[in-house]
Scaffold this motif. Structure first.
Motif, short mmCIF file in Angstrom:
data_model
loop_
_atom_site.label_atom_id
_atom_site.label_comp_id
_atom_site.label_asym_id
_atom_site.label_seq_id
_atom_site.Cartn_x
_atom_site.Cartn_y
_atom_site.Cartn_z
N CYS A 148 9.88 -12.89 -6.14
CA CYS A 148 9.93 -11.67 -5.32
C CYS A 148 10.27 -12.10 -3.89
N CYS A 150 4.70 -5.85 -5.86
CA CYS A 150 5.62 -6.26 -6.91
C CYS A 150 4.83 -6.55 -8.20
N TRP A 157 10.02 -10.41 -1.16
CA TRP A 157 9.08 -9.89 -0.16
C TRP A 157 7.85 -10.78 0.03
N CYS A 158 7.31 -11.31 -1.09
CA CYS A 158 6.05 -12.04 -0.97
C CYS A 158 6.13 -13.45 -1.55
N CYS A 211 2.04 -6.77 -1.04
CA CYS A 211 3.26 -6.53 -1.80
C CYS A 211 2.83 -5.92 -3.13
ZN ZN Z 1 6.18 -9.31 -4.08
#
Ligand code: ZN
Length: 292
Positions: free
Chosen positions: A270, A238, A272-273, A236
């Protein structure tokens, strides 16, 4: 064993084969999101095919996003795929553990649901992105992607995906295989590939036996020409800076003031992760005073 992705051509270069081992990246996703076994299997299968799809992009600026929503209890599955084969992803509800009564296997199709769609968005760095949507077939992911490639991208394809989860919920073996008929493939090639698919063991079993993607290709196809091998991982990109812009931009000045006065800071995660970013009272004050 390292996660890697191997590309090859078979049937005198008329059929494309891509195989990856994704145990570590699926386990990292499992650990980051605290996923239960059926969620690990569902997201792991999408991450595995996503890594293959990312690796098929032609330029470094291209990104593929997969979005699956089948109406099942898992909610939405999102996966981002990068040209180097790296992936990131999450599901709406990671606490999914269902098995089928008859086989005892993880009930991925049930958790995902089959009343919905599989959407693929290719960000080509151009004005017009490519987007293809198909209806889910079984929600078991492999069948759904085979249908997507064949119908939406018009490349006859077979997909095999597998994630093996241990009794302690960790992912102990995972991988994927994509077989695609190139435009000059013959009827004979199709029959040959059908025979291969009818006899091949599940991907998770092959990986669990300790076979590398290259070994799987060489043992499965009699005239494989290996083209490339690359490492892949859960990744990721981010950052605190990026999330600050994206998330705090959606908050009103009053809401930020409230977080400063009542909470003396805030935490942003985040999706996503699942990395948590702490913002101190001073950092929030800075944001409050920025041009808003
Ligand atoms: Zn992330």
């Amino acid at each position: 064993m390292r996660d890697e992705l191997v590309k090859a051509l078979v049937c005198e270069e008329r059929v494309r084969v891509i195989v990856n081992s994704t145990t570590n990246l699926c386990e990292e996703a499992r650990r980051r999101h605290g996923m239960w076994p059926t969620a690990s299997a569902a997201l792991g299968r999408v991450l595995s095919i996503g890594s293959i799809m990312g690796s098929m992009q032609k330029s470094e600026n291209e990104k593929v996003t997969i979005q699956i929503n089948g109406g099942g209890p898992i909610g939405t599955i999102m996966v981002d795929c990068f040209p180097n084969g790296d992936v990131r992803g999450f599901v709406s509800d990671p606490e999914q553990f269902y098995t089928y009564n008859d086989t005892g296997k993880l009930a991925v199709g049930y958790a995902v649901g089959r009343e919905g769609t599989l959407k693929v968005i290719k960000d080509l760095g151009l004005k017009d992105d490519f987007a293809g949507t198909v209806r889910l077939q079984t929600g078991e992911i492999g069948d759904d992607f085979a249908y997507y490639f064949t119908v939406s991208e018009q490349v006859p394809s077979a997909v095999s995906l597998g994630v093996l989860v241990d009794t302690d919920n960790s992912v102990i073996a995972a991988g994927g295989m994509l077989i695609q008929m190139l435009p000059n493939a013959t009827e004979e090639d199709i029959v040959k590939m059908e025979a291969v698919l009818a006899n091949i063991k599940p991907m998770s079993e092959l990986i669990h036996e300790g076979k590398t993607p290259e070994q799987i290709i060489l043992e499965t196809f009699d005239d494989a020409k290996i083209l490339s091998t690359q490492d892949i991982k859960f990744r990721c990109h981010c950052s605190k800076e990026g999330l600050k812009g994206a998330v705090l931009a959606t908050l009103s000045k009053d809401e930020i003031k409230e977080m400063i006065e009542e909470d003396h800071g805030c935490e942003i995660t985040c999706d996503w992760c699942n990395t948590h970013y702490e913002f101190s009272e001073d950092e929030l004050k800075e944001l409050y005073n920025e041009n808003r």
